[in-house]
Design a protein around this motif. Structure first.
Motif, PDB file in Angstrom:
ATOM      1  N   LYS A  44      33.856  51.746  44.616  1.00 34.76           N
ATOM      2  CA  LYS A  44      33.693  50.843  45.767  1.00 34.76           C
ATOM      3  C   LYS A  44      34.140  49.423  45.405  1.00 34.76           C
ATOM      4  N   TYR A  45      33.791  48.989  44.209  1.00 29.98           N
ATOM      5  CA  TYR A  45      34.187  47.643  43.777  1.00 29.98           C
ATOM      6  C   TYR A  45      35.709  47.543  43.643  1.00 29.98           C
ATOM      7  N   SER A 105      27.321  42.945  37.999  1.00 32.34           N
ATOM      8  CA  SER A 105      27.674  42.303  36.723  1.00 32.34           C
ATOM      9  C   SER A 105      28.006  43.337  35.660  1.00 32.34           C
ATOM     10  N   LYS A 106      27.225  44.419  35.604  1.00 29.42           N
ATOM     11  CA  LYS A 106      27.488  45.490  34.645  1.00 29.42           C
ATOM     12  C   LYS A 106      28.830  46.163  34.919  1.00 29.42           C
ATOM     13  N   ILE A 107      29.122  46.404  36.189  1.00 28.52           N
ATOM     14  CA  ILE A 107      30.403  47.035  36.552  1.00 28.52           C
ATOM     15  C   ILE A 107      31.560  46.127  36.131  1.00 28.52           C
ATOM     16  N   ARG A 108      31.438  44.837  36.420  1.00 29.14           N
ATOM     17  CA  ARG A 108      32.510  43.901  36.083  1.00 29.14           C
ATOM     18  C   ARG A 108      32.702  43.808  34.568  1.00 29.14           C
ATOM     19  N   ALA A 109      31.604  43.800  33.819  1.00 28.63           N
ATOM     20  CA  ALA A 109      31.696  43.743  32.356  1.00 28.63           C
ATOM     21  C   ALA A 109      32.369  44.995  31.811  1.00 28.63           C
ATOM     22  N   LYS A 110      31.995  46.139  32.365  1.00 30.50           N
ATOM     23  CA  LYS A 110      32.593  47.405  31.925  1.00 30.50           C
ATOM     24  C   LYS A 110      34.098  47.429  32.227  1.00 30.50           C
ATOM     25  N   LEU A 111      34.483  46.972  33.400  1.00 28.17           N
ATOM     26  CA  LEU A 111      35.906  46.948  33.766  1.00 28.17           C
ATOM     27  C   LEU A 111      36.686  45.945  32.913  1.00 28.17           C
ATOM     28  N   ALA A 112      36.049  44.840  32.551  1.00 30.98           N
ATOM     29  CA  ALA A 112      36.710  43.817  31.724  1.00 30.98           C
ATOM     30  C   ALA A 112      37.024  44.363  30.325  1.00 30.98           C
ATOM     31  N   LYS A 113      36.159  45.270  29.832  1.00 33.46           N
ATOM     32  CA  LYS A 113      36.389  45.860  28.498  1.00 33.46           C
ATOM     33  C   LYS A 113      37.600  46.783  28.504  1.00 33.46           C
ATOM     34  N   HIS A 114      37.860  47.386  29.667  1.00 35.12           N
ATOM     35  CA  HIS A 114      38.989  48.328  29.762  1.00 35.12           C
ATOM     36  C   HIS A 114      40.200  47.534  30.131  1.00 35.12           C
ATOM     37  N   TYR A 125      27.760  43.290  50.073  1.00 38.12           N
ATOM     38  CA  TYR A 125      28.791  44.051  50.782  1.00 38.12           C
ATOM     39  C   TYR A 125      28.892  45.471  50.226  1.00 38.12           C
ATOM     40  N   LEU A 126      28.780  45.594  48.902  1.00 34.01           N
ATOM     41  CA  LEU A 126      28.911  46.899  48.249  1.00 34.01           C
ATOM     42  C   LEU A 126      27.635  47.733  48.319  1.00 34.01           C
ATOM     43  N   GLY A 127      26.522  47.108  48.683  1.00 35.16           N
ATOM     44  CA  GLY A 127      25.253  47.835  48.763  1.00 35.16           C
ATOM     45  C   GLY A 127      24.613  48.069  47.407  1.00 35.16           C
ATOM     46  N   ILE A 128      24.861  47.144  46.466  1.00 33.98           N
ATOM     47  CA  ILE A 128      24.279  47.256  45.124  1.00 33.98           C
ATOM     48  C   ILE A 128      23.656  45.913  44.756  1.00 33.98           C
ATOM     49  N   SER A 129      22.907  45.891  43.666  1.00 39.13           N
ATOM     50  CA  SER A 129      22.311  44.635  43.215  1.00 39.13           C
ATOM     51  C   SER A 129      23.352  43.783  42.495  1.00 39.13           C
ATOM     52  N   ALA A 130      23.119  42.487  42.455  1.00 44.70           N
ATOM     53  CA  ALA A 130      24.027  41.579  41.745  1.00 44.70           C
ATOM     54  C   ALA A 130      24.065  41.921  40.256  1.00 44.70           C
ATOM     55  N   GLU A 131      22.924  42.358  39.712  1.00 47.08           N
ATOM     56  CA  GLU A 131      22.857  42.722  38.300  1.00 47.08           C
ATOM     57  C   GLU A 131      23.744  43.936  38.008  1.00 47.08           C
ATOM     58  N   PHE A 132      23.692  44.925  38.895  1.00 50.05           N
ATOM     59  CA  PHE A 132      24.508  46.119  38.710  1.00 50.05           C
ATOM     60  C   PHE A 132      25.992  45.771  38.832  1.00 50.05           C
ATOM     61  N   ILE A 182      38.533  37.185  47.375  1.00 51.45           N
ATOM     62  CA  ILE A 182      37.101  36.924  47.594  1.00 51.45           C
ATOM     63  C   ILE A 182      36.333  36.630  46.301  1.00 51.45           C
ATOM     64  N   PRO A 183      36.543  37.356  45.197  1.00 47.08           N
ATOM     65  CA  PRO A 183      35.741  37.066  43.998  1.00 47.08           C
ATOM     66  C   PRO A 183      35.849  35.614  43.507  1.00 47.08           C
ATOM     67  N   GLN A 184      36.953  34.957  43.784  1.00 48.17           N
ATOM     68  CA  GLN A 184      37.093  33.551  43.389  1.00 48.17           C
ATOM     69  C   GLN A 184      36.513  32.597  44.439  1.00 48.17           C
ATOM     70  N   ARG A 185      36.129  33.118  45.584  1.00 51.04           N
ATOM     71  CA  ARG A 185      35.747  32.257  46.705  1.00 51.04           C
ATOM     72  C   ARG A 185      34.275  32.315  47.077  1.00 51.04           C
ATOM     73  N   VAL A 186      33.588  33.402  46.743  1.00 52.55           N
ATOM     74  CA  VAL A 186      32.190  33.550  47.166  1.00 52.55           C
ATOM     75  C   VAL A 186      31.306  33.915  45.980  1.00 52.55           C
ATOM     76  N   ALA A 187      30.022  33.713  46.157  1.00 54.85           N
ATOM     77  CA  ALA A 187      29.044  34.051  45.118  1.00 54.85           C
ATOM     78  C   ALA A 187      28.991  35.567  44.920  1.00 54.85           C
ATOM     79  N   GLN A 188      28.726  35.962  43.678  1.00 60.09           N
ATOM     80  CA  GLN A 188      28.702  37.383  43.320  1.00 60.09           C
ATOM     81  C   GLN A 188      27.676  38.167  44.141  1.00 60.09           C
TER      82      GLN A 188
END
Length: 193
Positions: free
Chosen positions: A152-153, A184-193, A175-182, A163-169
């Motif tokens: 979804k992300y 953050s985990k998705i973004r960190a995981k994607l950044a590693k790849h 919008y995605l129906g998940i917590s901000a903490e979750f 949008i990621p550069q324009r609005v708060a996480q």
């Protein structure tokens, strides 16, 4: 001032200069500051807005008091509550708020009907816009039901690359129906790849 909207609407139907002049004459120009509420739940929506500049969000508040974002609207997008207010004459269930200073070109239902009377080919263009909106909504529903949070992300980034550069996480998480903490985990995981 009207080049952006005229180019956008002409992607679907070819219009004469006279038809575009009628279209432009019926639009209302609005500059709206950041954090302005254009529509509140319970009110009647009396506008359809084209975003020349800026970012808005459409959201509702669920039974737990949590904001759920249904749409972001950035440059060249339309925003309104056509599902309840405009076409069904019912009070809106959503809020529309500016997240940045915005420049909008706005139709009222009356000015839109006048447009259709004076330049009937615009009815086809707006029907095509409505069909595209329905398609996006249907795809969003499918995505919400059938895809993982990471998928979804990634779809969100494809749909709204700025949008990621324009609005708060937390808005993206809503919008995605998940917590901000979750998120953050998705973004960190994607950044590693």
């Amino acid at each position: 001032m009207y080049t952006q909207i005229n180019t956008g609407i002409s992607r679907y139907v070819t219009f004469s200069d006279t038809e575009l002049a009628i279209f432009d004459s019926l639009l209302e120009y609005r500059e709206v500051p950041k954090k302005s509420i254009l529509l509140r739940a319970g009110e009647s929506c009396d506008f359809e807005a084209f975003v020349v500049k800026g970012c808005l969000r459409k959201y509702y508040i669920d039974t737990n008091g949590v904001e759920v974002i249904l749409q972001f609207a950035v440059e060249n997008a339309w925003i309104s509550d056509i599902s309840f207010s405009i076409y069904e004459d019912k009070p809106s269930q959503v809020f529309i708020e500016t997240l940045e200073d915005c420049v909008l070109l706005v139709f009222s239902p009356e000015s839109k009907e006048e447009l259709f009377d004076r330049a009937p080919r615009f009815e086809r263009a707006f029907r095509i816009l409505m069909q595209r909106n329905l398609s996006v909504t249907q795809n969003r529903l499918f995505c919400t039901i059938a895809k993982s949070a990471t998928e979804k992300y990634l779809d969100f980034l494809e749909l709204y690359p700025t949008i990621p550069q324009r609005v708060a996480q937390h808005y993206i998480a809503s919008y995605l129906g998940i917590s901000a903490e979750f998120l953050s985990k998705i973004r960190a995981k994607l950044a590693k790849h």
